[in-house]
Design an enzyme around this catalytic site. Sequence first.
Site, short mmCIF file in Angstrom:
data_model
loop_
_atom_site.label_atom_id
_atom_site.label_comp_id
_atom_site.label_asym_id
_atom_site.label_seq_id
_atom_site.Cartn_x
_atom_site.Cartn_y
_atom_site.Cartn_z
N GLU A 88 0.68 -0.79 -0.29
CA GLU A 88 0.01 -0.05 -0.14
C GLU A 88 0.95 1.32 0.08
O GLU A 88 1.87 1.53 1.00
CB GLU A 88 -0.88 -0.25 1.13
CG GLU A 88 -2.37 0.46 1.62
CD GLU A 88 -3.09 -0.53 0.24
OE1 GLU A 88 -3.61 0.27 -0.97
OE2 GLU A 88 -3.71 -1.44 0.57
N THR A 116 3.18 2.14 -1.90
CA THR A 116 3.84 1.66 -2.52
C THR A 116 4.16 1.95 -4.61
O THR A 116 5.15 2.03 -4.89
CB THR A 116 4.32 0.68 -2.57
OG1 THR A 116 3.63 -0.74 -3.15
CG2 THR A 116 5.06 0.22 -1.33
N GLY A 175 -17.02 4.03 -2.81
CA GLY A 175 -15.87 4.78 -1.41
C GLY A 175 -15.40 3.49 -0.48
O GLY A 175 -15.24 3.59 0.59
N SER A 186 -11.65 0.47 -5.97
CA SER A 186 -11.38 0.81 -7.55
C SER A 186 -12.30 0.87 -8.41
O SER A 186 -11.97 0.64 -9.50
CB SER A 186 -9.16 0.11 -8.05
OG SER A 186 -8.63 0.51 -6.96
N SER A 187 -13.60 2.01 -8.13
CA SER A 187 -14.55 2.00 -9.21
C SER A 187 -13.84 2.72 -10.28
O SER A 187 -14.65 2.35 -11.34
CB SER A 187 -15.48 2.35 -8.35
OG SER A 187 -15.69 3.55 -8.12
N GLU A 191 -6.81 9.68 -15.57
CA GLU A 191 -7.42 9.75 -14.81
C GLU A 191 -6.71 10.97 -14.12
O GLU A 191 -6.35 11.47 -13.49
CB GLU A 191 -7.16 8.54 -13.31
CG GLU A 191 -7.55 8.75 -12.04
CD GLU A 191 -8.58 7.72 -11.45
OE1 GLU A 191 -8.74 7.98 -10.45
OE2 GLU A 191 -8.80 6.82 -12.52
N ASP A 238 -4.62 0.30 -9.64
CA ASP A 238 -5.58 0.00 -9.74
C ASP A 238 -6.10 -0.23 -11.68
O ASP A 238 -6.69 -1.33 -11.58
CB ASP A 238 -5.94 1.80 -9.73
CG ASP A 238 -5.90 1.66 -8.29
OD1 ASP A 238 -5.86 0.60 -7.69
OD2 ASP A 238 -6.53 3.00 -7.62
N TYR A 247 -2.85 13.27 0.20
CA TYR A 247 -2.04 12.07 -0.87
C TYR A 247 -0.33 12.96 -1.16
O TYR A 247 0.30 12.49 -1.19
CB TYR A 247 -2.92 12.02 -1.09
CG TYR A 247 -2.70 11.19 -2.38
CD1 TYR A 247 -2.81 9.77 -2.52
CD2 TYR A 247 -2.00 11.36 -3.55
CE1 TYR A 247 -1.99 9.12 -3.57
CE2 TYR A 247 -1.83 10.67 -4.74
CZ TYR A 247 -1.73 9.02 -4.41
OH TYR A 247 -1.45 8.48 -5.46
#
Length: 380
Positions: A33, A35, A121, A125-126, A159, A171, A220
Amino acid sequence: MTQAELREAFANRFGGQPTIFSIAPGRVNLIGEHTDYNDGFVFPAAIDRCIHVAARMVEGPSQVTSAQIGDGSPFDARAINPGEVGGWAAYPAGMAWVLREESGKPMPNIEAYVSSNLPMGSGVSSSAAMELVFGVLWNHLESLGYDNKKLAILGQKCENLFVGVNCGIMDQMASAMGEEGSAMFLDTRSLEIAYAQVPQDLLIVLCDTKKPRALTDSAYNERRSQCEEAARILGVKALRDATVDQLESKRTEMPDVVYRRARHVVTEDQRSQAFRVALQNSDYDQIGELMRASHESLRDDYEVSCRELDLMAEAAWQAPGCVGARMTGAGFGGACVALVRKEKFAEFEAYVTKTYRETSGIEGALLATRPVDGARIWTE
């Protein structure tokens, strides 16, 4: 939703019949995670919760509607550019844009009906699934000839540059490159994949805290910049190239928070590589130790967990049949992932649901999943 049900829903919304169907799965990351934007290793599995699309070409504009969230903004797929459409329609519009940019061909306009059984949510990864489900669709309609790995790279570009989220590649690769029955050990620098079969006596269980994910862009981006600062101090291209010994030797040269962020990434890469061996050997004790250490590192060093994620993980660790559990996804809400012995799932579910309710005051939800193939044109 079956293809027949999707066909009927399309006809009710648009009139007439769709001519093409596509499907793209969500994903759960077993370990590795935060990474991927450090050129590191991740270990996702595409899961049997998917986005389905029924579509047909039209003169224009493109119209997309979702069974779950309603109509998206219309757009001209042949000429769309970043900033011209918002909301969830930005994902299909962005794929039309990035495919045009890459191929030099304008994408045809479509009418599309979208149905999803992905929990929103929850860190599955929708958004990546939405990119890939439209990527494979336009790739087929225009006979572009791109393979799924290429479509994953273009999905990330969509994205990053169209939607405006500075995500890594994991993702999209997970949704694009899933394999039935296996998780994928992905090197996010080379994009090499080694598939590892998930033992058939184990279920991948998504343990949804029902606390919506709240990792803000600022939090983030702050962590990304802290990782970049650590890499600069260590003199490496990315933290993937650093060792624990190197990090310790430079500890006094970096702020404590930068050191701790780097320690998570460096040790998480080590855990991901060890997890690959443990999974191949069905070493359930080692799997459990690695997943717990990952959660604790995300909680203490990377500081992206929250009370609800901690309570869910702690409930899972104590539950019957649990091999291992940890938070999954970006953090600050969402879900944990657990590997659970199939024959013990009912006991696991009852224990975790009750314990989490009592400790958090929230009614969580558990979802047993299995690894599936990646995004594709859907034929029955």
